[in-house]
Design an enzyme around this catalytic site. Sequence first.
Site, PDB file in Angstrom:
ATOM      1  N   GLU A 153       0.857  -1.191   0.000  1.00 42.95           N
ATOM      2  CA  GLU A 153       0.000   0.000   0.000  1.00 42.95           C
ATOM      3  C   GLU A 153       0.883   1.227   0.000  1.00 42.95           C
ATOM      4  O   GLU A 153       1.871   1.298   0.749  1.00 42.95           O
ATOM      5  CB  GLU A 153      -0.912   0.008   1.229  1.00 42.95           C
ATOM      6  CG  GLU A 153      -1.774   1.259   1.365  1.00 42.95           C
ATOM      7  CD  GLU A 153      -2.709   1.189   2.584  1.00 42.95           C
ATOM      8  OE1 GLU A 153      -3.069   0.071   2.990  1.00 42.95           O
ATOM      9  OE2 GLU A 153      -3.061   2.253   3.122  1.00 42.95           O
ATOM     10  N   GLU A 158      -2.944  11.330   3.122  1.00 41.90           N
ATOM     11  CA  GLU A 158      -4.013  11.137   4.093  1.00 41.90           C
ATOM     12  C   GLU A 158      -4.030  12.340   5.025  1.00 41.90           C
ATOM     13  O   GLU A 158      -2.988  12.886   5.368  1.00 41.90           O
ATOM     14  CB  GLU A 158      -3.784   9.884   4.934  1.00 41.90           C
ATOM     15  CG  GLU A 158      -3.898   8.582   4.205  1.00 41.90           C
ATOM     16  CD  GLU A 158      -3.724   7.406   5.161  1.00 41.90           C
ATOM     17  OE1 GLU A 158      -4.745   6.835   5.581  1.00 41.90           O
ATOM     18  OE2 GLU A 158      -2.567   7.076   5.483  1.00 41.90           O
TER      19      GLU A 158
END
Length: 418
Positions: A153, A158
Amino acid sequence: MFLVAAALAAAVLFTTTGPAADRADAAAVRTWADEFDGAAGSAPDSSKWTLETGGGGNGNNELQYYTKSTDNAALDGRGNLVITARKNTDSGLRCWYGACQYTSARLNTAQTFTQAYGRFEARIKIPRGQGVWPAFWMLGDDLGSAGWPNSGEIDIMENVGKEPGAVHGTIHGPGYSGGGGIGAAYTLPGGKAFADDFHTFAVDWSPEAITWSVDGQNYQTRTPADVNGKKWVYDHPFFLILNLAVGGDWPGSPDASTSFPQTMTVDYVRVSASDSSGSTGGGTGGTGGGASRTGAIRGIGGMCVDVAGASDADETPIQLHDCNGVDAQKWTLGSDGTVRALGKCLDVKGGSTADGAAVQLYRCNGTKAQQWVYTSARDLTNVGADKCLDARGNSAADGTRLQIWTCAGTANQKWTVG
């Protein structure tokens, strides 16, 4: 805790395409993009994106139910995708904790586009508020067979609403996942909040490293050495994800200070190839000009391309100056075709295509006035005008302003990078 993938219903077979036409002289080869042009209220392009559904918490105890509704993901008619988190009014929606409190959207390209290596970039205006969790990220295309985190990932961006001025970039893999993910945060200067404006979030990914940037400013690089002997799983194609979560272990739940609806507005998503890139699905694959390169740009008389007064203000002129190594002379030729300094882009004023049009520093906006090709002949050509960066009057004097001009092969149009 960081985003954890929900399992895909089935593995998808991807087939690598052949190389595109030779563009070895180009600074970048665009392999995939969505500019989100379309009528207001229309759904995202289904040939590019799959809308996920469900309220299982995504491994993070998130509170939203992801829907396919245009109430949660729609174009705004102004070239943007808007992902909207709302308080739920549908009593029939069930989440892992009972009746769902919120709805939102999560989009992926698992069945339409994957790529290994290159530049992955989006220009986004994020929401604000305790408990909101916008993200732009990627998962390995072998998720269905290898599982998470073995598939890998890459979190490009974020944000958790309780940190309005910070975003996080992280990698997750076997032995370094969840709270043990490897990454860093980037904080806006001057106490600014990311929700106040659009910002460009990107990674430049090669077989040897992944580098994160915000608005053209690199803030971390991760290499196989950073995983401390564990497996580096960033050696195969990944797919893209955009989502806006609500609540969860990391951001915590919304509180009385959080207003709804909240929106994550995406101006564009663009992917470019590097020398080692392999893309499938919507991309063309192919050979580009390589990863980003940073250094001085030297021209006629050995003079350096310089931002006048070292100012990062929009419309600051670009000139020749004695080389002195300052940040105003450090340029990054990105794999996305931009040429950047001081967090902004080399730009043809007004998008002009005329001989003599001034070149300036301007906020990066993805227009052709900011797209450049550096050739093996040492021309730096503007894509929008198909003209060369040029020192006015064939001069090498300190303070000579730069412009675009029909390419003539003259000394005042030849540039050396690095």
